[in-house]
Scaffold this motif. Structure first.
Motif, PDB file in Angstrom:
ATOM      1  N   VAL A 323       0.814  -1.217   0.000  1.00  0.00           N
ATOM      2  CA  VAL A 323       0.000   0.000   0.000  1.00  0.00           C
ATOM      3  C   VAL A 323       0.853   1.275   0.000  1.00  0.00           C
ATOM      4  O   VAL A 323       0.808   2.057  -0.955  1.00  0.00           O
ATOM      5  N   ILE A 324       1.606   1.498   1.066  1.00  0.00           N
ATOM      6  CA  ILE A 324       2.321   2.760   1.228  1.00  0.00           C
ATOM      7  C   ILE A 324       3.341   2.977   0.124  1.00  0.00           C
ATOM      8  O   ILE A 324       3.516   4.105  -0.361  1.00  0.00           O
ATOM      9  N   GLN A 325       4.015   1.919  -0.299  1.00  0.00           N
ATOM     10  CA  GLN A 325       4.991   2.089  -1.369  1.00  0.00           C
ATOM     11  C   GLN A 325       4.328   2.489  -2.673  1.00  0.00           C
ATOM     12  O   GLN A 325       4.905   3.195  -3.489  1.00  0.00           O
ATOM     13  N   GLN A 326       3.114   2.024  -2.895  1.00  0.00           N
ATOM     14  CA  GLN A 326       2.395   2.379  -4.108  1.00  0.00           C
ATOM     15  C   GLN A 326       1.858   3.809  -4.063  1.00  0.00           C
ATOM     16  O   GLN A 326       1.824   4.502  -5.073  1.00  0.00           O
ATOM     17  N   TYR A 327       1.466   4.243  -2.879  1.00  0.00           N
ATOM     18  CA  TYR A 327       0.954   5.600  -2.699  1.00  0.00           C
ATOM     19  C   TYR A 327       1.717   6.266  -1.553  1.00  0.00           C
ATOM     20  O   TYR A 327       1.195   6.419  -0.441  1.00  0.00           O
ATOM     21  N   PRO A 328       2.963   6.688  -1.768  1.00  0.00           N
ATOM     22  CA  PRO A 328       3.790   7.215  -0.666  1.00  0.00           C
ATOM     23  C   PRO A 328       3.237   8.473  -0.033  1.00  0.00           C
ATOM     24  O   PRO A 328       3.518   8.755   1.136  1.00  0.00           O
ATOM     25  N   TRP A 329       2.421   9.235  -0.758  1.00  0.00           N
ATOM     26  CA  TRP A 329       1.864  10.462  -0.201  1.00  0.00           C
ATOM     27  C   TRP A 329       0.893  10.172   0.948  1.00  0.00           C
ATOM     28  O   TRP A 329       0.594  11.062   1.753  1.00  0.00           O
ATOM     29  N   LEU A 330       0.421   8.909   1.035  1.00  0.00           N
ATOM     30  CA  LEU A 330      -0.465   8.554   2.142  1.00  0.00           C
ATOM     31  C   LEU A 330       0.226   8.709   3.492  1.00  0.00           C
ATOM     32  O   LEU A 330      -0.437   8.913   4.512  1.00  0.00           O
ATOM     33  N   LEU A 331       1.552   8.603   3.495  1.00  0.00           N
ATOM     34  CA  LEU A 331       2.287   8.775   4.745  1.00  0.00           C
ATOM     35  C   LEU A 331       2.039  10.154   5.335  1.00  0.00           C
ATOM     36  O   LEU A 331       1.871  10.296   6.553  1.00  0.00           O
ATOM     37  N   SER A 332       2.004  11.178   4.499  1.00  0.00           N
ATOM     38  CA  SER A 332       1.772  12.534   5.002  1.00  0.00           C
ATOM     39  C   SER A 332       0.372  12.667   5.592  1.00  0.00           C
ATOM     40  O   SER A 332       0.172  13.387   6.572  1.00  0.00           O
ATOM     41  N   VAL A 333      -0.592  11.960   5.033  1.00  0.00           N
ATOM     42  CA  VAL A 333      -1.958  11.992   5.569  1.00  0.00           C
ATOM     43  C   VAL A 333      -1.999  11.350   6.953  1.00  0.00           C
ATOM     44  O   VAL A 333      -2.617  11.877   7.891  1.00  0.00           O
ATOM     45  N   VAL A 334      -1.316  10.211   7.094  1.00  0.00           N
ATOM     46  CA  VAL A 334      -1.257   9.529   8.391  1.00  0.00           C
ATOM     47  C   VAL A 334      -0.588  10.418   9.430  1.00  0.00           C
ATOM     48  O   VAL A 334      -1.066  10.552  10.565  1.00  0.00           O
ATOM     49  N   ALA A 417       0.285  21.329   3.053  1.00  0.00           N
ATOM     50  CA  ALA A 417       0.144  20.758   1.712  1.00  0.00           C
ATOM     51  C   ALA A 417       1.189  21.322   0.767  1.00  0.00           C
ATOM     52  O   ALA A 417       1.794  20.584  -0.043  1.00  0.00           O
ATOM     53  N   ALA A 418       1.436  22.634   0.852  1.00  0.00           N
ATOM     54  CA  ALA A 418       2.445  23.248  -0.021  1.00  0.00           C
ATOM     55  C   ALA A 418       3.834  22.727   0.308  1.00  0.00           C
ATOM     56  O   ALA A 418       4.639  22.441  -0.598  1.00  0.00           O
ATOM     57  N   ALA A 419       4.140  22.597   1.611  1.00  0.00           N
ATOM     58  CA  ALA A 419       5.461  22.105   2.014  1.00  0.00           C
ATOM     59  C   ALA A 419       5.667  20.658   1.576  1.00  0.00           C
ATOM     60  O   ALA A 419       6.737  20.297   1.062  1.00  0.00           O
ATOM     61  N   VAL A 420       4.652  19.818   1.757  1.00  0.00           N
ATOM     62  CA  VAL A 420       4.764  18.413   1.373  1.00  0.00           C
ATOM     63  C   VAL A 420       4.864  18.270  -0.144  1.00  0.00           C
ATOM     64  O   VAL A 420       5.690  17.498  -0.661  1.00  0.00           O
ATOM     65  N   ALA A 421       4.025  19.005  -0.872  1.00  0.00           N
ATOM     66  CA  ALA A 421       4.063  18.931  -2.339  1.00  0.00           C
ATOM     67  C   ALA A 421       5.427  19.379  -2.876  1.00  0.00           C
ATOM     68  O   ALA A 421       6.001  18.732  -3.762  1.00  0.00           O
ATOM     69  N   LEU A 422       5.947  20.476  -2.334  1.00  0.00           N
ATOM     70  CA  LEU A 422       7.267  20.943  -2.753  1.00  0.00           C
ATOM     71  C   LEU A 422       8.332  19.921  -2.379  1.00  0.00           C
ATOM     72  O   LEU A 422       9.287  19.690  -3.134  1.00  0.00           O
ATOM     73  N   GLY A 423       8.162  19.287  -1.221  1.00  0.00           N
ATOM     74  CA  GLY A 423       9.108  18.266  -0.791  1.00  0.00           C
ATOM     75  C   GLY A 423       9.150  17.089  -1.745  1.00  0.00           C
ATOM     76  O   GLY A 423      10.240  16.613  -2.125  1.00  0.00           O
ATOM     77  N   PHE A 424       7.990  16.608  -2.165  1.00  0.00           N
ATOM     78  CA  PHE A 424       7.953  15.492  -3.111  1.00  0.00           C
ATOM     79  C   PHE A 424       8.536  15.892  -4.464  1.00  0.00           C
ATOM     80  O   PHE A 424       9.153  15.076  -5.148  1.00  0.00           O
ATOM     81  N   ALA A 425       8.353  17.167  -4.840  1.00  0.00           N
ATOM     82  CA  ALA A 425       8.894  17.631  -6.123  1.00  0.00           C
ATOM     83  C   ALA A 425      10.412  17.749  -6.087  1.00  0.00           C
ATOM     84  O   ALA A 425      11.105  17.440  -7.085  1.00  0.00           O
ATOM     85  N   LEU A 426      10.966  18.192  -4.932  1.00  0.00           N
ATOM     86  CA  LEU A 426      12.401  18.449  -4.846  1.00  0.00           C
ATOM     87  C   LEU A 426      13.210  17.248  -4.346  1.00  0.00           C
ATOM     88  O   LEU A 426      14.433  17.207  -4.539  1.00  0.00           O
ATOM     89  N   ALA A 427      12.548  16.303  -3.693  1.00  0.00           N
ATOM     90  CA  ALA A 427      13.270  15.167  -3.104  1.00  0.00           C
ATOM     91  C   ALA A 427      14.140  14.424  -4.116  1.00  0.00           C
ATOM     92  O   ALA A 427      15.311  14.128  -3.821  1.00  0.00           O
ATOM     93  N   PRO A 428      13.648  14.124  -5.324  1.00  0.00           N
ATOM     94  CA  PRO A 428      14.519  13.427  -6.284  1.00  0.00           C
ATOM     95  C   PRO A 428      15.743  14.241  -6.692  1.00  0.00           C
ATOM     96  O   PRO A 428      16.745  13.672  -7.132  1.00  0.00           O
ATOM     97  N   LEU A 429      15.655  15.565  -6.570  1.00  0.00           N
ATOM     98  CA  LEU A 429      16.743  16.430  -7.001  1.00  0.00           C
ATOM     99  C   LEU A 429      17.744  16.732  -5.889  1.00  0.00           C
ATOM    100  O   LEU A 429      18.931  16.937  -6.149  1.00  0.00           O
TER     101      LEU A 429
END
Length: 431
Positions: A323-334, A417-429
């Protein structure tokens, strides 16, 4: 048995959340007893996050010593001068101030001292006080995730560092995304609600004489206030420099957590010797009382969570892979809803992040989701939220009849939401 043990964890967390305050600590420790009777191995040596507790106690001691010497009053005085120069921009400047103060001190309790100033300056500039108050409280909460000396940051670093993300890199990354998130939240808050002069509740309270006139606050700055700030600032720099220097070192002279504790306690000692404070007054400070309560809460609820995780590690890993690996953003919701119940960034981190690690969630997703542990504003009963409501005599910072429709909710959700979204966008970089 897994379902039953999980139910025990959730029930005792809910009991603690309902009791509030230290009730979370007491309920968490009580839940450990039940888990032990259900077959979980109870080990206080590994189940209790001793390093996190030690850091909280040491940092809070240094902050309280600085507050005793008058350093906190000096910070608030400087903040008031800045806000009064730009009263119309207070919705953007106020959260910057509370963010920076929390970042430096490692505790959101420092926001208490600035809330009356924010409310008064907002009235002076005819700005709806709920706007700067709401986002200032949220900024003080999310800044905990970026503070290099907060318990949540150190606990998070201990989890992600073995997976390749250094302490320095994590602090820099989280500081970037949380500060940007705070400013996005401020932009929304600046447009929330009608203008102050058009608010019917304010006009009614004004006509009834319930709104006080604004005035410049006079502060009695103690003789060694500036010196106490310098001592604390130097100690913070020492901690950050040392933490950076020992990154990747196999056998440092002092482990990072031990170094933070020693440096902070030394800062408290130097404050006593150089600022001539009365040590009996340190434990009377608001920061000390709030910090010690947070330490107790973390002790109880983290022990509960860690006992459950260690007993069900294999099952949790299987669940994470599906579950979590398929939808990693669920971690932020938890994390977000967990923080709303636990009322502590540190407690939320040490309770849920080891579970995420056990589920093999990617380190990028874990760090990107980290700001979500700041959802303490959801229920309008958190101390800084309550204080902000009480400080605003205009009535604009009020709780609606549905409880959750209060001015902190949407700016807070947007900030995270903005911090998490930016985090997911920048994490690979960046990670």
């Amino acid at each position: 048995m897994l379902a039953l043990q999980l139910a025990v964890v959730l029930v005792f967390i809910l009991i603690g959340a309902r009791l509030g305050g230290l009730g979370i600590a007491f309920a968490g420790a009580s839940g450990v007893i039940v888990l032990g009777l259900l077959g979980c191995r109870v080990n206080p040596t590994t189940g209790i996050p001793w390093d996190v507790l030690g850091i909280i106690i040491a940092v809070i001691s240094a902050v309280a010593a600085m507050q005793t010497a008058g350093g906190m009053d000096l910070l608030v005085k400087v903040s008031e001068r800045l806000l009064r120069r730009h009263p119309r921009r207070i919705t953007f400047y106020a959260p910057i101030i509370t963010y920076v103060m929390t970042f430096l001190c490692g505790t959101g309790n420092v926001a208490f001292a600035t809330l009356p100033v924010i409310a008064e300056v907002a009235k002076e500039g005819h700005v709806r006080p709920s706007r700067p108050l709401s986002i200032s409280v949220v900024a003080s909460q999310i800044a905990i995730c970026a503070s290099p000396i907060s318990a949540a940051t150190v606990a998070m670093s201990a989890i992600v560092e073995p997976r390749g993300v250094s302490y320095t890199k994590m602090v820099a990354f989280v500081t970037l995304v949380t500060f940007v998130g705070s400013m996005v939240g401020a932009l929304f808050a600046s447009r929330q609600g009608v203008e102050l002069d058009d608010d019917p509740v304010y006009k009614k309270r004004l006509a009834e004489g319930l709104v006080s006139s604004t005035s410049v606050t006079e502060y009695e700055i103690k003789p060694y206030a500036r010196r106490s700030l310098i001592i604390f600032g130097v100690s913070l720099v020492v901690v950050m420099v040392y933490a950076t220097a020992v990154t990747g070192m196999s056998n440092p002279p002092l482990p990072r957590t031990a170094a933070i504790m020693c440096v902070m306690m030394t800062a408290a000692l130097m404050t006593k010797l150089l600022c001539h404070i009365d040590l009996t007054c340190v434990s009377d400070q608001s920061t000390f009382k709030g910090g010690m309560s947070a330490a107790l809460c973390i002790l109880g609820v983290a022990w509960l969570g860690n006992t459950f995780v260690s007993a069900n590690l294999d099952a949790l890993q299987q669940f994470g892979q599906s579950v979590i690996q398929q939808y990693p953003w669920l971690l932020s919701v938890v994390l977000f809803f967990g923080a709303a119940l636990l009322y502590s960034q540190g407690a939320t981190t040490v309770t849920f992040m080891p579970v995420a690690a056990a589920m093999n969630v990617s380190v990028g997703a874990m760090v990107a989701s980290f700001p979500a542990v700041s959802g303490l504003f959801v229920l309008p009963t958190y101390p800084t939220v309550v204080a902000a409501i009480e400080m605003d005599d205009t009535g604009t910072t009020r709780i609606g009849k549905f409880v959750l429709n209060h001015p902190f909710l949407l700016p807070g959700i947007i900030t995270i939401a903005a911090a998490v979204a930016l985090g997911f966008a920048l994490a690979p970089l960046m990670l």
